[in-house]
Write an enzyme that holds these catalytic residues in place. Structure first.
Site, PDB file in Angstrom:
ATOM      1  N   GLY A 151      -4.690  -4.276  -4.173  1.00  0.00           N
ATOM      2  CA  GLY A 151      -5.811  -3.252  -4.150  1.00  0.00           C
ATOM      3  C   GLY A 151      -4.673  -2.035  -4.306  1.00  0.00           C
ATOM      4  CG  HIS A 152      -2.140  -2.443  -7.222  1.00  0.00           C
ATOM      5  ND1 HIS A 152      -1.002  -2.237  -7.861  1.00  0.00           N
ATOM      6  CD2 HIS A 152      -2.153  -2.307  -5.987  1.00  0.00           C
ATOM      7  CE1 HIS A 152      -0.668  -3.709  -7.393  1.00  0.00           C
ATOM      8  NE2 HIS A 152      -0.492  -3.185  -5.912  1.00  0.00           N
ATOM      9  CG  ASP A 159      -1.536  -1.127   1.400  1.00  0.00           C
ATOM     10  OD1 ASP A 159      -2.055  -2.569   0.319  1.00  0.00           O
ATOM     11  OD2 ASP A 159      -2.007  -1.818   2.414  1.00  0.00           O
ATOM     12  CD  GLN A 188       0.508  -9.142  -2.668  1.00  0.00           C
ATOM     13  OE1 GLN A 188       1.639  -9.755  -2.770  1.00  0.00           O
ATOM     14  NE2 GLN A 188      -0.468  -8.484  -2.626  1.00  0.00           N
ATOM     15  CE  LYS A 192       2.151  -2.466  -4.012  1.00  0.00           C
ATOM     16  NZ  LYS A 192       2.394  -1.857  -2.841  1.00  0.00           N
TER      17      LYS A 192
HETATM   18  P1  GDP Z   1      -0.611   0.121  -3.649  1.00  0.00           P
HETATM   19  O1  GDP Z   1      -1.591  -0.594  -2.787  1.00  0.00           O
HETATM   20  O2  GDP Z   1       0.954   0.450  -3.342  1.00  0.00           O
HETATM   21  O3  GDP Z   1      -1.130   0.764  -4.714  1.00  0.00           O
HETATM   22  O4  GDP Z   1      -1.727   1.727  -2.407  1.00  0.00           O
HETATM   23  P2  GDP Z   1      -3.139   1.753  -2.278  1.00  0.00           P
HETATM   24  O5  GDP Z   1      -4.046   2.341  -3.470  1.00  0.00           O
HETATM   25  O6  GDP Z   1      -3.388   0.480  -1.562  1.00  0.00           O
HETATM   26  O7  GDP Z   1      -2.959   2.828  -0.477  1.00  0.00           O
HETATM   27  C1  GDP Z   1      -2.164   4.285  -1.377  1.00  0.00           C
HETATM   28  C2  GDP Z   1      -2.967   5.497  -1.204  1.00  0.00           C
HETATM   29  O8  GDP Z   1      -2.433   6.344  -1.024  1.00  0.00           O
HETATM   30  C3  GDP Z   1      -4.258   5.122  -2.011  1.00  0.00           C
HETATM   31  O9  GDP Z   1      -5.577   5.932  -1.439  1.00  0.00           O
HETATM   32  C4  GDP Z   1      -3.755   5.791  -2.515  1.00  0.00           C
HETATM   33  O10 GDP Z   1      -5.562   6.838  -3.658  1.00  0.00           O
HETATM   34  C5  GDP Z   1      -3.411   7.336  -2.094  1.00  0.00           C
HETATM   35  N1  GDP Z   1      -1.756   8.101  -2.624  1.00  0.00           N
HETATM   36  C6  GDP Z   1      -0.737   8.483  -3.374  1.00  0.00           C
HETATM   37  N2  GDP Z   1      -0.366   9.018  -3.223  1.00  0.00           N
HETATM   38  C7  GDP Z   1      -0.838   9.858  -2.737  1.00  0.00           C
HETATM   39  C8  GDP Z   1      -0.166  10.979  -1.970  1.00  0.00           C
HETATM   40  O11 GDP Z   1       0.919  11.382  -2.559  1.00  0.00           O
HETATM   41  N3  GDP Z   1      -1.121  11.606  -1.172  1.00  0.00           N
HETATM   42  C9  GDP Z   1      -2.124  11.322  -0.535  1.00  0.00           C
HETATM   43  N4  GDP Z   1      -3.020  12.103   0.204  1.00  0.00           N
HETATM   44  N5  GDP Z   1      -2.290  10.186  -1.281  1.00  0.00           N
HETATM   45  C10 GDP Z   1      -1.695   9.561  -1.709  1.00  0.00           C
HETATM   46  P1  IMO Z   2      -0.983  -4.316  -2.402  1.00  0.00           P
HETATM   47  O1  IMO Z   2      -0.820  -5.097  -3.454  1.00  0.00           O
HETATM   48  C1  IMO Z   2      -0.942  -4.592   1.655  1.00  0.00           C
HETATM   49  C2  IMO Z   2      -1.159  -8.813   3.581  1.00  0.00           C
HETATM   50  C3  IMO Z   2      -2.337  -9.186   4.600  1.00  0.00           C
HETATM   51  C4  IMO Z   2      -1.875 -10.188   5.670  1.00  0.00           C
HETATM   52  C5  IMO Z   2      -0.342 -10.592   4.688  1.00  0.00           C
HETATM   53  C6  IMO Z   2      -1.133 -11.957   3.930  1.00  0.00           C
HETATM   54  O2  IMO Z   2      -1.584  -3.453  -1.799  1.00  0.00           O
HETATM   55  O3  IMO Z   2       0.633  -3.326  -2.001  1.00  0.00           O
HETATM   56  P2  IMO Z   2      -2.887 -12.695   2.001  1.00  0.00           P
HETATM   57  O4  IMO Z   2      -4.417 -12.543   2.049  1.00  0.00           O
HETATM   58  O5  IMO Z   2      -2.082 -12.131   0.526  1.00  0.00           O
HETATM   59  O6  IMO Z   2      -1.987 -14.306   2.288  1.00  0.00           O
HETATM   60  O7  IMO Z   2      -2.269 -12.364   3.687  1.00  0.00           O
HETATM   61  O8  IMO Z   2       0.050  -9.880   3.731  1.00  0.00           O
HETATM   62  N1  IMO Z   2      -1.298  -7.492   2.513  1.00  0.00           N
HETATM   63  C7  IMO Z   2      -1.479  -6.339   1.985  1.00  0.00           C
HETATM   64  N2  IMO Z   2      -1.072  -5.617   2.664  1.00  0.00           N
HETATM   65  N3  IMO Z   2      -1.280  -4.360   0.904  1.00  0.00           N
HETATM   66  C8  IMO Z   2      -1.386  -5.294   0.084  1.00  0.00           C
HETATM   67  O9  IMO Z   2      -1.229  -5.580  -1.218  1.00  0.00           O
HETATM   68  C9  IMO Z   2      -1.313  -6.749   0.796  1.00  0.00           C
HETATM   69  N4  IMO Z   2      -1.595  -7.552   0.210  1.00  0.00           N
HETATM   70  C10 IMO Z   2      -1.441  -8.732   1.202  1.00  0.00           C
HETATM   71  O10 IMO Z   2      -3.360  -8.172   4.726  1.00  0.00           O
HETATM   72  O11 IMO Z   2      -1.346  -9.705   6.699  1.00  0.00           O
HETATM   73 MG    MG Z   3      -3.070  -1.300  -1.986  1.00  0.00          MG
END
Ligand code: GDP
Ligand code: IMO
Ligand code: MG
Length: 430
Positions: A40-41, A13, A224, A16
């Site tokens: 979840g991207h 998270d 991840q 990416k």
């Molecule tokens: P990922 O799994 O690495 O793609 O990240 P996620 O989407 O799960 O979580 C990142 C969250 O931060 C999302 O809600 C993005 O919209 C938000 N985000 C990304 N870059 C920024 C930033 O520079 N500032 C803020 N406030 N939010 C951001």
């Molecule tokens: P993105 O790509 C954050 C975590 C779960 C749990 C562990 C194992 O959005 O960064 P799983 O379901 O993979 O067997 O769970 O890994 N986990 C993540 N945490 N971002 C993710 O993906 C994750 N995918 C799995 O919360 O701790």
């Molecule tokens: Mg994510």
């Protein structure tokens, strides 16, 4: 031709999705190479927010090939929903541009069931996403997995489901005391996805290699983060795939020499969702403040993310494991308004200091962070698009991260939107 990979340097998270979407402009092919719908991207375009779990985050750009590689575990129901959703929103006009590897393993209903049953029964829970990831990768390693190519052949698929359910149902019924799954229901349920997957299936390894030979650029999309890697993460509180960038080659069917620029993604602080050690976790009001300002709730499960300060010990290790060429520091805007900002420079247990994360879980769990306290900045970095416009305090903070982690910062993100970004070096410009 130049390629690049985006990899999370923390516990996932990191942001990416935003960076992959942004960099997709410069690439011809975007490839997901591991993980599944546990990811979840998030991509924000204007006032629209998209969360992609399986389909590469380059899909919002027309004329780009998006590939789900052999290293992914694919849940057809999520894939179906995502394709429908994207089409409804006016994306994916050209079906030819999405490709799924014939060798990709399928997440089956019993994987999801066993994932949840196992979690519910564990005294020390991992806190999985419940998406069946662990059980699907176990089957792959046990050589009983079912691949996309198997689903396309009715007879092979039915045989494999029947064979698998003998053992899975024994576990479900006898050990977990739950209702077993019916062979015919599983076969009928998955038959609906056959035409859909047939449309996208491909020998993606051959496809990517041929395109690269023709001079096309590839962007490898990690899911991840490094601390969730099955080998290098905080085992057993990890996911079931290798998340480090070395695996991008294997999970896409290309040579490691194809990877190119490795962009390591970090938040300006740290979050973790699920169980397991997290040395810089901040509890109480300050942790809550980071969570609320950063909107730190899981993009896949909605769970509140655990929040804490930037951990240079973890980031340094992740940079080493991935050979990161440069960093993208995300969500700097979330640190606006903090009087002081802590950065963990090493750990200690009693009198012993650690500059690397200890490998044994019981040692890591005992580690206490040693912080350096930096002054916050006045004003806001929100949506700032040039380095020169950043307040001095923010520049100082970024420079200190670079020093501690040992690689230069290439990108700074100051908001969720595409344009709220400062690009110091574009990974595709060589
Ligand atoms: P990922 O799994 O690495 O793609 O990240 P996620 O989407 O799960 O979580 C990142 C969250 O931060 C999302 O809600 C993005 O919209 C938000 N985000 C990304 N870059 C920024 C930033 O520079 N500032 C803020 N406030 N939010 C951001
Ligand atoms: P993105 O790509 C954050 C975590 C779960 C749990 C562990 C194992 O959005 O960064 P799983 O379901 O993979 O067997 O769970 O890994 N986990 C993540 N945490 N971002 C993710 O993906 C994750 N995918 C799995 O919360 O701790
Ligand atoms: Mg994510």
């Amino acid at each position: 031709m130049s390629n690049a990979a985006v990899v999370g340097l923390q516990w996932g998270d990191e942001g990416k999705g935003k960076i992959i979407d942004m960099l997709s402009r410069h690439a011809d092919i975007i490839v997901r190479y591991q993980g599944g719908a546990n990811a979840g991207h998030t991509i924000v375009v204007g006032n629209k927010k998209m969360v992609l779990h399986l389909i590469p985050s380059g899909i919002l750009h027309e004329n780009k090939y998006c590939v789900i590689g052999n290293g992914v575990v694919l849940d057809p129901s999520v894939f179906d929903e995502e394709v429908r959703d994207l089409k409804e929103q006016g994306y994916m006009k050209d079906d030819e541009k999405l490709l799924v590897s014939a060798q990709t393993h399928l997440i089956m209903p019993y994987h999801k069931k066993l994932d949840s049953l196992r979690e519910a029964g564990m005294t020390k829970k991992i806190g999985t996403t419940g998406r069946g990831i662990g059980p699907a990768y176990e089957d792959r390693a046990s050589r009983i997995g079912i691949r996309v190519v198997d689903l396309l052949d009715k007879k092979t698929f039915a045989e494999k489901v029947r064979e698998n359910l003998k053992v899975k149902n024994f576990l479900i019924k006898r050990y977990y005391k739950q209702e077993p799954l019916k062979v015919r229901d599983v076969i009928a349920d998955y038959a609906q996805y056959r035409p859909l997957l047939k449309k996208y299936v491909e020998d993606t390894s051959l496809f990517i290699n041929e395109k690269m030979r023709a001079g096309k650029s590839v962007l490898f999309e990690g899911a991840q983060g490094t601390l969730l890697d099955i080998d290098h993460g905080s085992y057993p509180f990890v996911t079931s795939s290798n998340t480090v960038v070395g695996h991008s080659a294997c999970g896409s069917g290309v040579s490691p020499s194809s990877i190119g620029y490795v962009l390591g993604i970090c938040k300006a602080y740290t979050t973790r969702v699920g169980e397991g050690p997290f040395p810089t976790e901040v509890f109480g009001a300050q942790g809550d403040l980071i969570r609320e300002k950063g909107g730190e709730y899981g993009a896949t499960t909605g769970r509140p993310r655990r929040c804490g300060w930037f951990d240079a010990v973890v980031a340094r290790r992740a940079v080493m494991l991935n050979g990161a060429t440069g960093l993208a520091i995300m969500k700097l805007d979330v640190l606006d308004g903090f009087e002081t900002i802590d950065v963990c420079v090493k750990y200690k247990v009693g009198r012993k200091a650690y500059s690397q994360p200890p490998l044994a879980l019981h040692d890591l769990s005992k580690c206490e962070p040693v912080y350096e306290s930096l002054e916050g900045w006045k004003g806001s970095v929100k949506d700032v698009r040039s380095y020169d416009e950043l307040p001095d305090g923010a520049k100082k903070y970024l420079r200190r991260i670079e020093e501690l982690v040992g690689v230069p910062i290439s990108i700074i993100s100051t908001g969720a939107e595409r344009d709220s970004t400062i690009v110091l070096r574009n990974p595709f410009s060589g």
